[in-house]
Write a protein that holds these residues in place. Structure first.
Motif, PDB file in Angstrom:
ATOM      1  N   ASP A  98      18.303 139.163  39.286  1.00 42.31           N
ATOM      2  CA  ASP A  98      18.695 137.750  39.222  1.00 42.31           C
ATOM      3  C   ASP A  98      20.123 137.559  39.717  1.00 42.31           C
ATOM      4  O   ASP A  98      20.431 136.585  40.418  1.00 42.31           O
ATOM      5  N   TRP A  99      21.010 138.489  39.344  1.00 43.61           N
ATOM      6  CA  TRP A  99      22.398 138.417  39.800  1.00 43.61           C
ATOM      7  C   TRP A  99      22.468 138.543  41.321  1.00 43.61           C
ATOM      8  O   TRP A  99      23.187 137.785  41.990  1.00 43.61           O
TER       9      TRP A  99
ATOM     10  N   LEU B 250      17.995 141.739  35.198  1.00 42.56           N
ATOM     11  CA  LEU B 250      19.302 141.090  35.208  1.00 42.56           C
ATOM     12  C   LEU B 250      19.982 141.265  36.564  1.00 42.56           C
ATOM     13  O   LEU B 250      20.513 140.299  37.153  1.00 42.56           O
TER      14      LEU B 250
ATOM     15  N   VAL C 225      25.876 142.801  31.331  1.00 41.12           N
ATOM     16  CA  VAL C 225      26.278 141.417  31.608  1.00 41.12           C
ATOM     17  C   VAL C 225      27.789 141.360  31.808  1.00 41.12           C
ATOM     18  O   VAL C 225      28.295 140.744  32.760  1.00 41.12           O
TER      19      VAL C 225
END
Length: 341
Positions: free
Chosen positions: A161-162, A158, A105
């Motif tokens: 989605d990014w 992740l 992240v």
């Protein structure tokens, strides 16, 4: 191209650096050396006669990542950094989620700050879990059976989605099978801390005399010789797959998952026999009970890598063992040798 490489001093990262530098790319390594050595970077400089920018910091340090990306302004990121021991992940899952997931992240946020939207991610075939069919293709259901594998699966989601949130983003998620071997020079290779988690470095340490014998966990599987069968891929082939993925990511927006393996299974006994040929020594081994969770066979479907990336593995098990032996025999204690540097 300017490429930020997290975990670039590690086993796969250092070999990929050699390939990147040989291809003319400019690199910046972001590494905390928790499971690697600065000696590896010195050896890469020696092999390539190229300089490497280094930021010594942890991906859990979001400020350090932000500073590194905004100062270096990478065109792309190759993300290796992460903890990777299956057993340890079960004993300390929070450490793995904090490092592998939260660290990723931080990285993506830092990439946004630097307006960099291209990433190659070091994922793992561990995300598949138990085989519903073989070979594993990219459509196989994802059901990881340990926290390490789950962190890899979560980071894949992740990144998806990014990427979906950035119309110009490109991402290639490489699911490795079993990387082994070393650079032909013998200058860089696999140097596990403590007891090796994987088969070949354990065999190498037995061959060189650091360990007395190898335990083969089970010889009653439904395979050619009763021992477990895995898809071993030469680390130099794997490094070249990253270059192919980097080139592919430049073509336009994408988010693709791609297996990286040979498509062939090698049993434990076959690997030991190949290593004996490479080192000219007997590898003492004893049969031990099966380990919980081990499966008979695991190997990749590789058609997508060839179709999408124009890449296929070129090096066989003898090349893997020969290069591993050259590395281990020249560096008996790995990068910890007194002569290293």
């Amino acid at each position: 191209m300017k490429v930020l490489v997290t975990g670039g001093a590690g086993y796969i990262g250092s070999h990929t650096l050699v390939a990147l530098l040989a291809a003319g790319h400019e690199v910046c390594v972001f590494d905390n050396f928790s499971n690697s050595s600065p000696v590896a970077l010195a050896r890469v400089r020696q092999l390539t006669n190229r300089d490497i920018r280094l930021v010594e910091a942890d991906i859990c340090n979001g400020d350090a990542l932000m500073q590194a990306t905004t100062e270096f302004r990478p065109d792309a990121v190759i993300h290796f950094a992460g903890l990777k021991a299956v057993g340890e992940s079960s004993e300390n899952p929070l450490l793995y989620y904090a490092n592998n997931v939260a660290g990723s992240v931080n990285l993506l946020a830092a990439m946004d700050a630097a307006e960099c939207h291209r990433i190659i991610f070091s994922s793992s075939a561990t995300v598949y879990g138990r085989a519903q069919y073989l070979p594993f293709d990219e459509q196989h259901p994802v059901h990881p059976t340990n926290p390490y594998g789950r962190t890899k699966a979560i980071v894949e989601e992740l990144i998806r989605d990014w990427a979906a949130a950035h119309p110009t983003a490109s991402a290639v998620l490489l699911r490795y099978f079993n990387p082994v071997g070393a650079h032909d020079s013998g200058l860089i290779g696999e140097d596990p801390r403590d007891i090796p988690n994987n088969l070949m470095p354990f065999v190498a340490q037995v061959a060189v005399g650091r360990r007395t014998s190898l335990a083969i966990f089970g010889d009653d599987y439904n395979t050619r010789d009763g021992t477990g069968e895995r898809d071993y891929i030469h680390v130099v082939d794997l490094a070249n797959a990253h270059l192919a993925a980097l080139d592919y990511s430049e073509k336009g927006p994408c988010c693709e998952v791609v297996n990286v393996g040979t498509g062939r299974g090698i049993t434990v006994k076959e690997l030991v026999a190949a290593y004996e040929r490479a080192c000219g020594r007997n590898i003492p081994a004893q049969i031990a009970p099966r380990r919980p969770g081990d499966v008979a066979s695991s190997y990749a479907a590789t058609a997508k890598a060839e179709r999408l990336l124009g890449w296929r593995a070129a090096l066989d098990i003898d090349a893997m063992c020969t290069s591993s032996w050259r590395w281990q025999s020249n560096n008996i204690e790995g990068y910890g040798d007194a002569s290293a540097g």
